[in-house]
Write an enzyme that holds these catalytic residues in place. Structure first.
Site, PDB file in Angstrom:
ATOM      1  N   HIS A 129       0.807  -1.227   0.000  1.00 57.61           N
ATOM      2  CA  HIS A 129       0.000   0.000   0.000  1.00 57.61           C
ATOM      3  C   HIS A 129       0.843   1.282   0.000  1.00 57.61           C
ATOM      4  O   HIS A 129       0.512   2.265   0.677  1.00 57.61           O
ATOM      5  CB  HIS A 129      -0.938   0.021   1.202  1.00 57.61           C
ATOM      6  CG  HIS A 129      -1.998  -1.045   1.176  1.00 57.61           C
ATOM      7  ND1 HIS A 129      -2.538  -1.523   0.007  1.00 57.61           N
ATOM      8  CD2 HIS A 129      -2.622  -1.714   2.188  1.00 57.61           C
ATOM      9  CE1 HIS A 129      -3.456  -2.442   0.303  1.00 57.61           C
ATOM     10  NE2 HIS A 129      -3.521  -2.585   1.603  1.00 57.61           N
ATOM     11  N   HIS A 203      -9.740   1.750   0.333  1.00 58.61           N
ATOM     12  CA  HIS A 203      -9.587   0.639   1.274  1.00 58.61           C
ATOM     13  C   HIS A 203     -10.625   0.712   2.397  1.00 58.61           C
ATOM     14  O   HIS A 203     -10.300   0.481   3.566  1.00 58.61           O
ATOM     15  CB  HIS A 203      -8.167   0.645   1.849  1.00 58.61           C
ATOM     16  CG  HIS A 203      -7.712  -0.676   2.388  1.00 58.61           C
ATOM     17  ND1 HIS A 203      -8.215  -1.229   3.545  1.00 58.61           N
ATOM     18  CD2 HIS A 203      -6.792  -1.564   1.931  1.00 58.61           C
ATOM     19  CE1 HIS A 203      -7.615  -2.382   3.788  1.00 58.61           C
ATOM     20  NE2 HIS A 203      -6.746  -2.608   2.815  1.00 58.61           N
ATOM     21  N   GLU A 342     -11.570  -4.077  -2.904  1.00 57.39           N
ATOM     22  CA  GLU A 342     -10.662  -3.051  -3.398  1.00 57.39           C
ATOM     23  C   GLU A 342     -10.440  -3.206  -4.908  1.00 57.39           C
ATOM     24  O   GLU A 342      -9.675  -4.076  -5.336  1.00 57.39           O
ATOM     25  CB  GLU A 342      -9.327  -3.147  -2.663  1.00 57.39           C
ATOM     26  CG  GLU A 342      -9.452  -3.136  -1.152  1.00 57.39           C
ATOM     27  CD  GLU A 342      -8.253  -3.773  -0.475  1.00 57.39           C
ATOM     28  OE1 GLU A 342      -7.110  -3.348  -0.763  1.00 57.39           O
ATOM     29  OE2 GLU A 342      -8.453  -4.702   0.333  1.00 57.39           O
TER      30      GLU A 342
END
Length: 378
Positions: A129, A203, A342
């Site tokens: 991420h 997210h 996602e």
């Protein structure tokens, strides 16, 4: 005009428009300051059907999302913290815009045009991420807010060349729009001045029973519009295979209760993910808006449909929520209390030549659009 507050917040701006019995509002509020003094704001988008979304400038995140149940009772269906500072003190990516590269990159490395780039490793041996200070941990700028139908807010951020190890100065926008049809649209756009790789997504952790309640998502019914998923190794990096879901715990082509197979330890993939934490290959042509998933909470009747332009969608069943986090409603978050869906380029695509490309070149515009559509069942 109505006035709403958030924790530690004071109202800055409130705009409303009422037409034909429907109200579309945009409320802009202060949400305190970070340790370095940076102010954080929240923009609330609300329609006349009782749906509202609060968007936080820290991480361009969905702070709350209120949706009515089959009896018209509204509840916040996303997880989050009560204060802005908590999002940095113990990052969980609640509601956040994540990147530059959402999901994982093997060993925090990739090669582009013959040059090897080394990224921060923050998930065992891998990059996750965007690293230690991804775009979820910076305060985005509010470019514009608009009342009406849809009500919208546009946020922007510039990530400098070399940030986190990535090449190129990246200019990004995140646009959130709420329509009178109970659709929350999220669109990410970005440009670069050097060739780079990019994968931006949202997210949010969803629990359609409501964040303040006592129910988990084990009883939610999930449909994923995908015939294959990408299995992973023990560090959750895809092996490169596209595996048919038929006959596996990953088959959600027809609605299945999440809890039915989430702890099926006979399946190695379930053991690796401690549940579901896998990318699905969404049917249809990437770049076109099409169905990716549908979630229903039978108890409340709330239904969420997800449409996306991305080639894949990561289904995560909240496996790493471990009871050490207290949410904004005072509830301790535990394993299975929420799920994430996602929309994304596949994990580790920069190292997987057979996966959809994550490359972005100068003169091109990256776009990832997702629509969350809400309704109720009987």
């Amino acid at each position: 005009m109505r006035k709403q507050q958030v924790s530690a917040g004071t109202l800055l701006v409130a705009l409303s428009i009422a037409t034909a019995g429907e109200a579309a509002e945009v409320n802009r509020m202060d949400f305190g300051k970070l340790a370095d003094g940076s102010p954080v704001e929240i923009v609330e988008l609300a329609n006349g059907s009782g749906v509202s979304a609060k968007i936080m400038t820290l991480g361009a995140a969905i702070y709350s999302l209120n949706v009515p149940d089959r009896n018209g009772k509204s509840a916040d269906i996303v997880l989050g913290y009560a204060t802005a500072a908590e999002y940095l003190a113990k990052p969980q990516y609640f509601g956040a815009t994540v990147g530059r590269y959402a999901n994982r990159i093997r060993n925090g490395q990739f090669e582009l045009d013959g040059k090897r780039y080394k990224l921060e490793t923050n998930d065992g041996p891998n990059h996750l991420h965007g690293g230690l200070r991804g775009i979820d941990k910076v305060v985005w700028k509010i470019d514009s807010v608009k009342a009406g139908s849809p009500a919208s807010v546009v946020l922007s951020h510039v990530s400098p060349d070399g940030q986190g190890g990535y090449p190129g100065t990246l200019k990004m926008t995140a646009t959130y729009s709420l329509s009178d049809k109970n659709e929350l649209t999220v669109e990410y756009r970005a440009t670069t001045d050097k060739p780079t790789v990019l994968n931006i997504t949202n997210h949010s952790y969803f629990n359609l029973a409501g964040d303040a309640g006592s129910s988990d998502i084990i009883g939610h019914r999930l449909t994923v519009f995908a015939d294959a998923y990408t299995p992973v190794d023990s560090t959750l990096i895809p092996t490169g295979e596209r595996r048919n879901v038929a006959g596996t715990p990953f088959d959600f082509r027809e609605a299945q209760t999440i809890g039915l197979r989430v702890r099926d330890g006979r399946d190695e993939q379930i053991r690796f993910g401690r549940g579901y934490d896998h990318n699905y290959v969404v049917r249809g042509q990437a770049g076109t808006l099409r169905p990716a998933a549908r979630v229903e909470d039978p108890a409340s009747g709330r239904v969420m449909e997800l449409l996306t332009t991305a080639p894949g969608v990561q289904f995560y069943s909240g496996n790493f929520l471990d009871g050490t986090t207290v949410g904004k409603a005072g509830r301790i978050y535990r394993q299975g209390d929420a799920l994430c869906l996602e929309p994304q380029v596949f994990p580790d695509s920069p190292n997987q030549p057979d996966f959809p490309s994550a490359r972005l070149d100068p003169g091109k515009t990256y776009t990832n659009t997702m629509v969350y559509r809400f309704s109720t069942s009987r």
